[in-house]
Write a protein that holds these residues in place. Structure first.
Motif, PDB file in Angstrom:
ATOM      1  N   LEU A 285      -2.066 -12.095 -31.286  1.00  0.00           N
ATOM      2  CA  LEU A 285      -0.746 -12.180 -31.736  1.00  0.00           C
ATOM      3  C   LEU A 285      -0.337 -13.630 -31.837  1.00  0.00           C
ATOM      4  CD1 LEU A 285       1.112  -9.583 -29.131  1.00  0.00           C
ATOM      5  CD2 LEU A 285       0.871  -9.405 -31.615  1.00  0.00           C
ATOM      6  N   ALA A 286      -0.912 -14.464 -31.086  1.00  0.00           N
ATOM      7  CA  ALA A 286      -0.522 -15.971 -31.292  1.00  0.00           C
ATOM      8  C   ALA A 286      -1.285 -16.165 -32.604  1.00  0.00           C
ATOM      9  CB  ALA A 286      -1.141 -16.689 -30.107  1.00  0.00           C
ATOM     10  N   ARG A 287      -2.461 -15.648 -32.952  1.00  0.00           N
ATOM     11  CA  ARG A 287      -3.108 -16.080 -34.177  1.00  0.00           C
ATOM     12  C   ARG A 287      -2.377 -15.785 -35.412  1.00  0.00           C
ATOM     13  NH1 ARG A 287      -7.601 -13.704 -33.076  1.00  0.00           N
ATOM     14  NH2 ARG A 287      -8.704 -15.344 -32.246  1.00  0.00           N
ATOM     15  N   HIS A 288      -1.821 -14.582 -35.156  1.00  0.00           N
ATOM     16  CA  HIS A 288      -1.127 -13.809 -36.129  1.00  0.00           C
ATOM     17  C   HIS A 288      -0.010 -14.724 -36.553  1.00  0.00           C
ATOM     18  CE1 HIS A 288       1.154 -11.220 -38.564  1.00  0.00           C
ATOM     19  NE2 HIS A 288       2.213 -11.257 -37.789  1.00  0.00           N
ATOM     20  N   ALA A 289       0.585 -15.128 -35.525  1.00  0.00           N
ATOM     21  CA  ALA A 289       2.114 -15.845 -35.787  1.00  0.00           C
ATOM     22  C   ALA A 289       1.670 -17.286 -36.500  1.00  0.00           C
ATOM     23  CB  ALA A 289       2.785 -16.301 -34.427  1.00  0.00           C
ATOM     24  N   VAL A 290       0.647 -17.845 -36.105  1.00  0.00           N
ATOM     25  CA  VAL A 290       0.435 -19.165 -36.521  1.00  0.00           C
ATOM     26  C   VAL A 290      -0.173 -19.130 -38.188  1.00  0.00           C
ATOM     27  CG1 VAL A 290      -1.250 -21.288 -36.389  1.00  0.00           C
ATOM     28  CG2 VAL A 290      -0.336 -20.215 -34.125  1.00  0.00           C
ATOM     29  N   GLU A 291      -0.891 -18.147 -38.293  1.00  0.00           N
ATOM     30  CA  GLU A 291      -1.421 -17.880 -39.726  1.00  0.00           C
ATOM     31  C   GLU A 291      -0.112 -17.701 -40.606  1.00  0.00           C
ATOM     32  OE1 GLU A 291      -5.670 -15.777 -39.329  1.00  0.00           O
ATOM     33  OE2 GLU A 291      -4.135 -14.408 -39.725  1.00  0.00           O
ATOM     34  N   ILE A 292       0.782 -16.943 -40.199  1.00  0.00           N
ATOM     35  CA  ILE A 292       2.207 -16.735 -40.936  1.00  0.00           C
ATOM     36  C   ILE A 292       2.923 -18.076 -41.165  1.00  0.00           C
ATOM     37  CG2 ILE A 292       3.975 -15.283 -41.367  1.00  0.00           C
ATOM     38  CD1 ILE A 292       1.581 -13.875 -41.565  1.00  0.00           C
ATOM     39  N   TYR A 293       2.983 -18.832 -40.078  1.00  0.00           N
ATOM     40  CA  TYR A 293       4.016 -19.850 -40.059  1.00  0.00           C
ATOM     41  C   TYR A 293       3.390 -20.880 -39.161  1.00  0.00           C
ATOM     42  CZ  TYR A 293       8.429 -22.233 -40.576  1.00  0.00           C
ATOM     43  OH  TYR A 293       9.583 -23.327 -40.793  1.00  0.00           O
ATOM     44  N   PRO A 294       2.502 -21.833 -39.582  1.00  0.00           N
ATOM     45  CA  PRO A 294       1.684 -22.819 -38.678  1.00  0.00           C
ATOM     46  C   PRO A 294       2.442 -23.532 -37.948  1.00  0.00           C
ATOM     47  CG  PRO A 294       0.634 -22.735 -41.165  1.00  0.00           C
ATOM     48  CD  PRO A 294       2.291 -21.954 -41.127  1.00  0.00           C
ATOM     49  N   ALA A 295       3.831 -23.979 -38.078  1.00  0.00           N
ATOM     50  CA  ALA A 295       4.553 -24.763 -37.590  1.00  0.00           C
ATOM     51  C   ALA A 295       4.593 -24.332 -35.866  1.00  0.00           C
ATOM     52  CB  ALA A 295       5.816 -25.041 -37.941  1.00  0.00           C
ATOM     53  N   LEU A 296       4.552 -22.908 -35.734  1.00  0.00           N
ATOM     54  CA  LEU A 296       4.526 -22.235 -34.497  1.00  0.00           C
ATOM     55  C   LEU A 296       3.465 -22.620 -33.567  1.00  0.00           C
ATOM     56  CD1 LEU A 296       5.743 -18.634 -35.340  1.00  0.00           C
ATOM     57  CD2 LEU A 296       7.270 -20.482 -34.503  1.00  0.00           C
ATOM     58  N   SER A 297       2.382 -23.446 -34.151  1.00  0.00           N
ATOM     59  CA  SER A 297       1.153 -23.760 -33.185  1.00  0.00           C
ATOM     60  C   SER A 297       1.655 -24.655 -32.080  1.00  0.00           C
ATOM     61  CB  SER A 297       0.195 -24.375 -33.923  1.00  0.00           C
ATOM     62  OG  SER A 297       0.577 -25.506 -34.432  1.00  0.00           O
ATOM     63  N   ASN A 298       2.743 -25.347 -32.135  1.00  0.00           N
ATOM     64  CA  ASN A 298       3.268 -26.082 -30.982  1.00  0.00           C
ATOM     65  C   ASN A 298       4.186 -25.508 -30.166  1.00  0.00           C
ATOM     66  OD1 ASN A 298       1.560 -28.492 -32.186  1.00  0.00           O
ATOM     67  ND2 ASN A 298       3.031 -28.839 -33.749  1.00  0.00           N
ATOM     68  N   VAL A 299       4.395 -24.248 -30.472  1.00  0.00           N
ATOM     69  CA  VAL A 299       5.569 -23.574 -29.586  1.00  0.00           C
ATOM     70  C   VAL A 299       4.845 -22.925 -28.331  1.00  0.00           C
ATOM     71  CG1 VAL A 299       7.155 -21.813 -29.463  1.00  0.00           C
ATOM     72  CG2 VAL A 299       6.899 -23.419 -31.795  1.00  0.00           C
ATOM     73  N   ARG A 300       5.638 -23.313 -27.216  1.00  0.00           N
ATOM     74  CA  ARG A 300       4.845 -22.696 -25.934  1.00  0.00           C
ATOM     75  C   ARG A 300       5.450 -21.225 -25.693  1.00  0.00           C
ATOM     76  NH1 ARG A 300       7.269 -25.411 -21.110  1.00  0.00           N
ATOM     77  NH2 ARG A 300       9.162 -25.562 -22.337  1.00  0.00           N
ATOM     78  N   VAL A 301       4.419 -20.425 -25.332  1.00  0.00           N
ATOM     79  CA  VAL A 301       4.574 -19.068 -24.914  1.00  0.00           C
ATOM     80  C   VAL A 301       5.038 -18.764 -23.443  1.00  0.00           C
ATOM     81  CG1 VAL A 301       3.646 -16.817 -24.702  1.00  0.00           C
ATOM     82  CG2 VAL A 301       3.032 -18.229 -26.649  1.00  0.00           C
ATOM     83  N   LEU A 302       6.139 -18.256 -23.345  1.00  0.00           N
ATOM     84  CA  LEU A 302       6.620 -18.401 -21.718  1.00  0.00           C
ATOM     85  C   LEU A 302       6.235 -17.059 -21.046  1.00  0.00           C
ATOM     86  CD1 LEU A 302      10.446 -19.750 -22.276  1.00  0.00           C
ATOM     87  CD2 LEU A 302       7.950 -21.157 -21.793  1.00  0.00           C
ATOM     88  N   ARG A 303       6.368 -15.963 -21.836  1.00  0.00           N
ATOM     89  CA  ARG A 303       6.103 -14.490 -21.368  1.00  0.00           C
ATOM     90  C   ARG A 303       5.345 -13.700 -22.271  1.00  0.00           C
ATOM     91  NH1 ARG A 303      11.430 -15.159 -20.966  1.00  0.00           N
ATOM     92  NH2 ARG A 303      12.047 -13.277 -22.140  1.00  0.00           N
ATOM     93  N   ALA A 304       4.871 -12.705 -21.724  1.00  0.00           N
ATOM     94  CA  ALA A 304       3.999 -11.678 -22.457  1.00  0.00           C
ATOM     95  C   ALA A 304       4.165 -10.355 -21.657  1.00  0.00           C
ATOM     96  CB  ALA A 304       2.458 -12.271 -22.628  1.00  0.00           C
ATOM     97  N   TRP A 305       4.321  -9.413 -22.292  1.00  0.00           N
ATOM     98  CA  TRP A 305       4.030  -8.168 -21.670  1.00  0.00           C
ATOM     99  C   TRP A 305       3.884  -7.027 -22.621  1.00  0.00           C
ATOM    100  CZ3 TRP A 305       9.363  -9.866 -22.301  1.00  0.00           C
ATOM    101  CH2 TRP A 305      10.237  -9.212 -23.133  1.00  0.00           C
ATOM    102  N   GLY A 306       3.702  -5.715 -22.095  1.00  0.00           N
ATOM    103  CA  GLY A 306       3.361  -4.787 -23.021  1.00  0.00           C
ATOM    104  C   GLY A 306       4.216  -3.711 -22.586  1.00  0.00           C
ATOM    105  N   ALA A 307       4.689  -2.902 -23.466  1.00  0.00           N
ATOM    106  CA  ALA A 307       5.680  -1.651 -23.350  1.00  0.00           C
ATOM    107  C   ALA A 307       5.220  -0.524 -24.004  1.00  0.00           C
ATOM    108  CB  ALA A 307       6.917  -2.330 -23.627  1.00  0.00           C
ATOM    109  N   LEU A 308       5.577   0.863 -23.801  1.00  0.00           N
ATOM    110  CA  LEU A 308       5.353   1.726 -24.167  1.00  0.00           C
ATOM    111  C   LEU A 308       6.385   2.467 -25.116  1.00  0.00           C
ATOM    112  CD1 LEU A 308       3.773   3.547 -20.857  1.00  0.00           C
ATOM    113  CD2 LEU A 308       2.587   2.454 -22.952  1.00  0.00           C
TER     114      LEU A 308
END
Length: 368
Positions: A285-308
């Motif tokens: 997911l992180a790789r996908h976001a950076v490929e689409i919009y490279p400026a996101l590479s410097n943004v911190r991820v705070l949370r991650a979760w799964g949902a059904l």
């Protein structure tokens, strides 16, 4: 044991159940919503907040048309909900993108949208852009992006505020929401109506019962002679820190809520009831976001979760009335946010079976 009598009992206090409750309450019905335990699998808590049309119903015309109807009804629904609840769900319907880094996938998706456009007529349209056209329009789009599709119809809301607004609106309209009210058994009464036996031993009685319990319907549907095999599908999300700068686009996989944080998602996994996040998917997911919009590479991820997600056998909504138990209804779908505008309006006519009732025969479970 206490016996609470209501005209209509809705099993499920998520987006679908609460939306249906609003429509019924505004039509003058007495409604009680049985909301389950905090430990239940709650798809509504992990919803992505999209009001989205691209790709929906491309191979099932009734769903393509239903989706367009729902999107068109969202502006009025949002205003009504804001007035009732006092909460602004931050509806933004200024259009959305589907980005692609694989040219074959882009071309396949365009073919799907052409079919979808044929189903919905001039009520659905889209634009296809090359990678260069996209970068000219939105500076900063990554070099790996080969193209995108854009639809002016697509948009999003604040998902958790939306859920709070639905709950507040139900209460303002006089509806009752019973929390920690996990329904364990449903029986049809000899003199008409239904009895809902809760986990704590209490009983709620109603003239009609509407099963909107999402994955909770797996254990309850057969008690009302419904045959739809509901299944879970896991999606995983990343949530970033709040940003001062506004993301210059929304897509079905990357969006910024009005508070500033960015949600990154769009995964699909058939893993049963396991809603745990996984490291490899988080990395993707992180790789996908950076490929689409490279400026996101410097943004911190705070949370991650799964949902059904809540899925029917063919992935499309089910609107069914029990043939064996008149007065019992099953409503299930995985696009609860997009369809909420219709669930809070025309479904009350369908449940009442009045002259304004929409034709939902295509969504009956007899198709399975």
């Amino acid at each position: 044991m206490l016996n609470n009598q209501s005209e209509i009992a809705i099993i499920g206090g998520g987006v679908v159940g609460l939306s249906v409750a609003i429509g019924l309450l505004q039509s003058g019905h007495k409604v009680i919503v049985c909301d389950g335990e905090d430990s239940d699998a709650r798809a509504s808590f992990g919803n992505f907040g999209l009001v989205w049309g691209q790709g929906k119903g491309w191979n099932f015309a009734p769903y393509a048309k239903l989706t367009v109807d729902a999107i068109a009804a969202w502006e009025d629904f949002s205003k009504n909900l804001n007035d009732l609840s006092g909460l602004d769900v931050s509806l933004d319907q200024n259009g959305g993108f589907e980005f692609f880094t694989d040219p074959d996938k882009l071309n396949n998706f365009i073919s799907m949208l052409e079919i979808q456009k044929g189903h919905a007529g001039n009520r659905f349209n889209y634009e296809a852009l090359s990678g260069d056209e996209l970068r000219n329009q939105i500076p900063g789009i990554g070099s790996k992006v080969v193209g995108a599709t854009f639809s002016q119809l697509d948009g999003h809301i604040n998902p958790l505020r939306f859920l709070r607004a639905l709950r507040r609106a139900v209460k303002v309209l006089g509806g009752q929401i019973k929390s920690n009210a996990s329904v364990k058994k449903i029986t049809s009464n000899k003199d008409g109506g239904f009895s809902l036996i809760l986990a704590n031993g209490s009983v709620t009685s109603s003239e009609k019962v509407i099963l909107c319990a999402g994955l909770g319907a797996i254990k309850l549907a057969d008690q009302l002679a419904f045959k739809t095999n509901i299944r879970p599908e896991r999606g995983e999300l990343l949530i970033t820190e709040k940003l001062g700068d506004q993301l210059p686009f929304i897509s079905s996989t990357i969006r910024q809520v009005d508070e500033g944080g960015i949600q990154i998602g769009g995964t699909h996994a058939d893993v049963g009831m396991d809603d745990n996040e996984t490291l490899d998917i988080m990395v993707d997911l992180a790789r996908h976001a950076v490929e689409i919009y490279p400026a996101l590479s410097n943004v911190r991820v705070l949370r991650a979760w799964g949902a059904l997600r809540v899925m029917s056998p063919d992935g499309y909504p089910v609107y069914a009335q029990s043939e064996e138990y008149p007065g019992a209804y099953l409503i299930t779908c995985h696009s609860g946010v997009t369809l909420a505008s219709l669930h809070a309006s025309i479904l009350s006519d369908w449940i009442e079976n009045n002259v304004r009732a929409p034709n939902l025969e295509a969504f009956n479970e007899n198709r399975f």
